[in-house]
Design a protein around this motif. Structure first.
Motif, PDB file in Angstrom:
ATOM      1  N   ARG A 100       0.456  -1.191   0.272  1.00 51.40           N
ATOM      2  CA  ARG A 100       0.257  -0.439   0.110  1.00 51.40           C
ATOM      3  C   ARG A 100       1.041   1.386  -0.048  1.00 51.40           C
ATOM      4  NH1 ARG A 100      -3.886  -0.745   4.717  1.00 51.40           N
ATOM      5  NH2 ARG A 100      -3.698  -2.846   4.957  1.00 51.40           N
ATOM      6  N   SER A 101       1.680   1.326   0.601  1.00 51.64           N
ATOM      7  CA  SER A 101       2.631   2.148   1.123  1.00 51.64           C
ATOM      8  C   SER A 101       4.266   2.785   0.191  1.00 51.64           C
ATOM      9  CB  SER A 101       3.019   2.523   2.158  1.00 51.64           C
ATOM     10  OG  SER A 101       4.101   1.363   2.514  1.00 51.64           O
ATOM     11  N   THR A 102       4.091   1.495  -0.865  1.00 51.91           N
ATOM     12  CA  THR A 102       5.721   1.538  -1.815  1.00 51.91           C
ATOM     13  C   THR A 102       4.997   1.257  -2.802  1.00 51.91           C
ATOM     14  OG1 THR A 102       6.142  -0.376  -1.402  1.00 51.91           O
ATOM     15  CG2 THR A 102       7.206   1.438   0.401  1.00 51.91           C
ATOM     16  N   ASN A 103       5.880   1.212  -3.747  1.00 52.18           N
ATOM     17  CA  ASN A 103       5.735   0.334  -4.887  1.00 52.18           C
ATOM     18  C   ASN A 103       7.329  -0.755  -5.135  1.00 52.18           C
ATOM     19  OD1 ASN A 103       5.519  -1.184  -7.562  1.00 52.18           O
ATOM     20  ND2 ASN A 103       6.936   0.694  -8.935  1.00 52.18           N
ATOM     21  N   LEU A 104       6.052  -1.819  -4.091  1.00 56.52           N
ATOM     22  CA  LEU A 104       7.301  -3.127  -4.064  1.00 56.52           C
ATOM     23  C   LEU A 104       7.269  -3.945  -5.239  1.00 56.52           C
ATOM     24  CD1 LEU A 104       8.472  -4.857  -1.284  1.00 56.52           C
ATOM     25  CD2 LEU A 104       5.804  -5.853  -1.318  1.00 56.52           C
ATOM     26  N   VAL A 105       7.997  -3.995  -5.599  1.00 59.47           N
ATOM     27  CA  VAL A 105       8.659  -4.937  -6.972  1.00 59.47           C
ATOM     28  C   VAL A 105       9.125  -6.204  -5.979  1.00 59.47           C
ATOM     29  CG1 VAL A 105      10.899  -5.236  -8.652  1.00 59.47           C
ATOM     30  CG2 VAL A 105       8.915  -2.818  -7.961  1.00 59.47           C
ATOM     31  N   HIS A 106       9.587  -6.670  -5.211  1.00 58.16           N
ATOM     32  CA  HIS A 106      10.979  -8.014  -4.600  1.00 58.16           C
ATOM     33  C   HIS A 106      10.628  -8.083  -3.206  1.00 58.16           C
ATOM     34  CE1 HIS A 106      12.821 -11.480  -4.829  1.00 58.16           C
ATOM     35  NE2 HIS A 106      13.847 -10.600  -4.626  1.00 58.16           N
ATOM     36  N   LEU A 107       9.821  -9.197  -2.351  1.00 59.18           N
ATOM     37  CA  LEU A 107      10.364  -8.941  -1.044  1.00 59.18           C
ATOM     38  C   LEU A 107      10.638 -10.372  -0.914  1.00 59.18           C
ATOM     39  CD1 LEU A 107       9.821  -8.217   1.967  1.00 59.18           C
ATOM     40  CD2 LEU A 107       7.718  -8.440   1.593  1.00 59.18           C
ATOM     41  N   ASN A 108      12.117 -11.388  -0.313  1.00 53.26           N
ATOM     42  CA  ASN A 108      11.722 -12.148   0.504  1.00 53.26           C
ATOM     43  C   ASN A 108      12.137 -12.014   1.664  1.00 53.26           C
ATOM     44  OD1 ASN A 108      12.197 -14.895   0.153  1.00 53.26           O
ATOM     45  ND2 ASN A 108      14.521 -15.713  -0.715  1.00 53.26           N
ATOM     46  N   ARG A 109      11.790 -12.913   2.583  1.00 51.73           N
ATOM     47  CA  ARG A 109      11.792 -13.028   3.851  1.00 51.73           C
ATOM     48  C   ARG A 109      13.158 -14.413   4.104  1.00 51.73           C
ATOM     49  NH1 ARG A 109       8.815  -9.118   6.376  1.00 51.73           N
ATOM     50  NH2 ARG A 109       6.591  -9.067   5.789  1.00 51.73           N
ATOM     51  N   MET A 110      14.146 -14.223   4.333  1.00 52.36           N
ATOM     52  CA  MET A 110      15.087 -15.434   5.211  1.00 52.36           C
ATOM     53  C   MET A 110      15.580 -15.198   5.681  1.00 52.36           C
ATOM     54  SD  MET A 110      16.646 -14.225   1.588  1.00 52.36           S
ATOM     55  CE  MET A 110      17.811 -15.208   1.532  1.00 52.36           C
ATOM     56  N   ASP A 111      15.686 -17.095   6.204  1.00 54.25           N
ATOM     57  CA  ASP A 111      15.568 -17.798   7.446  1.00 54.25           C
ATOM     58  C   ASP A 111      16.841 -17.677   7.921  1.00 54.25           C
ATOM     59  OD1 ASP A 111      13.345 -19.312   6.477  1.00 54.25           O
ATOM     60  OD2 ASP A 111      14.223 -20.764   4.970  1.00 54.25           O
ATOM     61  N   ARG A 112      18.194 -17.082   7.286  1.00 55.56           N
ATOM     62  CA  ARG A 112      18.333 -16.193   8.276  1.00 55.56           C
ATOM     63  C   ARG A 112      20.037 -15.448   7.698  1.00 55.56           C
ATOM     64  NH1 ARG A 112      20.721 -20.884   4.706  1.00 55.56           N
ATOM     65  NH2 ARG A 112      22.220 -20.441   4.258  1.00 55.56           N
ATOM     66  N   GLY A 113      20.324 -14.870   8.722  1.00 54.50           N
ATOM     67  CA  GLY A 113      21.105 -13.693   7.667  1.00 54.50           C
ATOM     68  C   GLY A 113      21.476 -12.537   9.187  1.00 54.50           C
ATOM     69  N   GLY A 114      21.962 -11.369   9.030  1.00 50.09           N
ATOM     70  CA  GLY A 114      21.307 -10.444  10.262  1.00 50.09           C
ATOM     71  C   GLY A 114      22.228  -9.130   9.324  1.00 50.09           C
ATOM     72  N   HIS A 115      21.470  -8.327  10.371  1.00 49.32           N
ATOM     73  CA  HIS A 115      21.623  -6.362  10.363  1.00 49.32           C
ATOM     74  C   HIS A 115      22.718  -7.025   8.274  1.00 49.32           C
ATOM     75  CE1 HIS A 115      22.093  -2.483  10.241  1.00 49.32           C
ATOM     76  NE2 HIS A 115      22.863  -2.208  10.481  1.00 49.32           N
ATOM     77  N   PHE A 116      23.910  -7.175   9.393  1.00 48.94           N
ATOM     78  CA  PHE A 116      25.364  -6.792   8.590  1.00 48.94           C
ATOM     79  C   PHE A 116      25.256  -8.453   7.275  1.00 48.94           C
ATOM     80  CE2 PHE A 116      26.090  -5.322  12.346  1.00 48.94           C
ATOM     81  CZ  PHE A 116      26.850  -3.483  11.425  1.00 48.94           C
ATOM     82  N   ALA A 117      24.447  -8.490   6.476  1.00 48.88           N
ATOM     83  CA  ALA A 117      23.573  -9.437   5.665  1.00 48.88           C
ATOM     84  C   ALA A 117      25.554 -10.082   4.730  1.00 48.88           C
ATOM     85  CB  ALA A 117      22.614  -9.956   5.032  1.00 48.88           C
ATOM     86  N   PRO A 118      25.369  -8.885   3.833  1.00 49.11           N
ATOM     87  CA  PRO A 118      26.211  -9.391   2.707  1.00 49.11           C
ATOM     88  C   PRO A 118      27.587 -10.465   4.076  1.00 49.11           C
ATOM     89  CG  PRO A 118      25.742  -7.482   2.732  1.00 49.11           C
ATOM     90  CD  PRO A 118      24.905  -7.569   3.831  1.00 49.11           C
ATOM     91  N   VAL A 119      27.879  -9.382   4.656  1.00 46.91           N
ATOM     92  CA  VAL A 119      29.213 -10.320   5.653  1.00 46.91           C
ATOM     93  C   VAL A 119      28.932 -11.412   5.669  1.00 46.91           C
ATOM     94  CG1 VAL A 119      30.626  -9.697   7.185  1.00 46.91           C
ATOM     95  CG2 VAL A 119      30.499  -8.229   5.611  1.00 46.91           C
ATOM     96  N   GLU A 120      27.627 -11.463   6.033  1.00 50.98           N
ATOM     97  CA  GLU A 120      27.066 -13.373   6.949  1.00 50.98           C
ATOM     98  C   GLU A 120      26.908 -14.414   6.699  1.00 50.98           C
ATOM     99  OE1 GLU A 120      24.426 -11.560  10.025  1.00 50.98           O
ATOM    100  OE2 GLU A 120      25.770 -10.136  11.281  1.00 50.98           O
TER     101      GLU A 120
END
Length: 53
Positions: free
Chosen positions: A16-36
């Motif tokens: 409703r509030s954005t132009n959502l193009v892609h959304l995926n909720r990951m099972d693992r990872g964190g705030h520093f996902a590219p490193v983790e």
């Protein structure tokens, strides 16, 4: 979105509030996902940009 993200808004609110193009909720990872979890992060980038090729 990675698990410990500060905000976890419902998909319907994002749609409703954005132009959502892609959304995926990951099972693992964190705030520093590219490193983790670099493989997951790169996979998400590739999935997002694939339609624009």
């Amino acid at each position: 979105m990675f698990p410990p993200d500060i905000l976890d808004p419902p998909r319907v609110l994002l749609e409703r509030s954005t132009n959502l193009v892609h959304l995926n909720r990951m099972d693992r990872g964190g705030h520093f996902a590219p490193v983790e979890e670099p493989e997951l992060y790169v996979g998400e980038l590739r999935d997002f940009f694939r339609p624009f090729r």
